[in-house]
Design an enzyme around this catalytic site. Structure first.
Site, short mmCIF file in Angstrom:
data_model
loop_
_atom_site.label_atom_id
_atom_site.label_comp_id
_atom_site.label_asym_id
_atom_site.label_seq_id
_atom_site.Cartn_x
_atom_site.Cartn_y
_atom_site.Cartn_z
N SER A 135 0.82 -1.34 0.02
CA SER A 135 0.18 -0.21 0.05
C SER A 135 0.73 1.13 -0.03
O SER A 135 0.23 2.34 -0.32
CB SER A 135 -0.98 0.18 1.25
OG SER A 135 -0.23 0.01 2.41
N HIS A 157 -5.50 -3.63 -2.82
CA HIS A 157 -5.19 -2.33 -3.93
C HIS A 157 -4.93 -3.20 -5.23
O HIS A 157 -4.49 -2.46 -6.19
CB HIS A 157 -3.88 -1.80 -3.45
CG HIS A 157 -3.94 -1.06 -2.26
ND1 HIS A 157 -4.62 0.06 -2.17
CD2 HIS A 157 -3.67 -1.46 -0.92
CE1 HIS A 157 -4.36 0.79 -0.87
NE2 HIS A 157 -3.89 -0.34 -0.06
N LYS A 175 -12.30 0.29 -2.14
CA LYS A 175 -11.12 1.02 -2.86
C LYS A 175 -11.57 1.02 -4.50
O LYS A 175 -12.60 1.90 -4.90
CB LYS A 175 -9.93 0.41 -2.74
CG LYS A 175 -9.38 0.35 -1.17
CD LYS A 175 -7.96 -0.16 -0.92
CE LYS A 175 -7.74 -0.09 0.21
NZ LYS A 175 -8.18 -0.31 1.36
#
Length: 383
Positions: A178, A206, A236
């Site tokens: 990250s 991610h 996300k």
């Protein structure tokens, strides 16, 4: 810490440039935002595909609330597990090519659930040194022997695995890290897990929505194994909130029975679950958005190549490491005065002397906007 020590400790954080403050967002999530009454161009969000305020997703949430109400009212094991949750889990499992999936309120809760349910005293867990804090906390709370290997160092990991006689072993990694944006060598990690009879737990917070045509890092490598456990967040690239764990049916059934962060918490609002199918459709159809992300990533790497700030990331996370906490704060403040929102990231989120600005790219950014940001960052950092 005692009550009378709090004020002094906060002053110490101020002096070391490590005190954190919340900014109040006054607009929907996106590239153009309003914070505390001021307009900014944001490079701070994990909304990589720009779906957080997509009209179809907003409408799906509204329709979900009309159908299911505002809250779930209970845990999944009482009366909180609605048809919306069940359908979302089935859609998520199918999307990532696994037998079953389980919804959680956050990636943090999912990581604690898996790690504390599968390993315990006498077992061993092996974690990359740059893992997210939630993975580290899960490892600690599991009470297993917690061993950390050097970042992406397969030889070091194999040494630790070979030396362990624990009855249950688990390897825990981020698929995309990250703060640096680099990726774990998943095929080689799975090969080690097979060789040493270990679980491989992959946190793809991610990578989901971005890599593997949107189906995530595991799909990008075409990996499949009963010992591979997949977790991804929905807050996300998916544009929603929550997370899910996917794997074999026995694994998911075990978590339903043993995962404390699943059993002892109220189920997420069913309206969120009702919107998952729309989010997955948007992800599947987001080829042009991922292509735009690829162009932005390539431009950022090209512009930073040969500078002291160049990283190794091929993902939307592009680190701009400046070193000291003060330098990072001053650079972020300078950008803010020019209308750019790129907050400073400091220890303990990153290693000592690794303070940085984390450029988070969105498919809704324009190349000209990125160029203008990099021009300003390189100019300010050189002064």
């Amino acid at each position: 810490m005692r009550l009378q020590d709090l004020s002094a400790a906060l002053l110490e954080l101020d002096a070391s440039h490590r005190r954190r403050y919340r900014a109040t967002l006054e607009s929907p999530q996106g590239v153009d935002i309003v914070i505390d009454g001021e307009e900014y161009l944001s490079f701070a969000s994990n909304d990589y595909l720009g779906l957080a305020d997509h009209p179809s997703l907003v409408r799906a949430l509204q329709q979900g609330a009309d159908r299911w109400g505002a809250g779930s009212g209970a845990s999944h094991l009482l009366t909180g597990h609605t048809l919306a949750h069940q359908q979302a889990e089935e859609e998520l499992a199918g999307f990532v090519g696994r037998e079953a999936a389980l919804l959680f309120g956050s990636g943090y809760a999912a990581n604690l659930a898996v790690l504390t349910s599968l390993v315990g005293r006498g077992d061993a867990v092996f974690a990359d040194k740059l893992n997210h804090a939630s993975l580290n906390d899960g490892c600690l709370l599991s009470r297993a022997d917690f061993q950390r290997f050097r970042h992406n160092d397969l030889d070091h990991l194999e040494q630790l695995l070979a030396a362990s006689d624990a009855p249950t072993k688990l390897i825990a990694v981020d698929a995309v890290y990250s703060m640096d944006g680099d990726q774990a060598p998943l095929p080689a990690l799975l090969a080690l897990a097979e060789r040493y009879d270990a679980w491989l737990y992959v946190d793809d917070a991610h990578g989901f929505g971005v890599l593997g045509d949107g189906r995530g890092s595991v799909a990008a490598h075409d990996l499949s194994s009963e010992r591979l456990i997949y977790m991804a967040t929905l807050g996300k690239a998916a544009g929603l909130a929550g997370a899910f764990v996917a794997g074999g049916r026995p694994l998911i059934d075990w978590l339903v029975n043993k995962a404390r962060t699943y059993i002892f918490t109220t189920a997420q609002p069913p309206a969120l679950a009702a919107a998952v199918g729309v989010s997955l459709r948007l992800i599947a159809e987001a080829g042009e958005r991922r292509e735009r992300l690829g162009q932005l990533i390539a431009r950022c790497r090209q512009r930073l190549d040969g500078t002291p700030y160049a990283g190794q990331s091929a993902t939307p996370i592009q680190p701009f490491v400046v070193g000291s906490d003060e330098s990072a704060v001053l650079l972020a403040d300078a950008l803010r005065r020019q209308g750019y929102w790129v907050p400073a990231v400091r220890p303990p989120t990153v290693p000592e002397n690794g303070s940085r600005l984390r450029i988070s790219l969105s498919a809704r950014h324009e190349l000209s906007q990125l160029d203008a940001l990099l021009d300003l960052m390189l100019s300010q950092a050189a002064n």
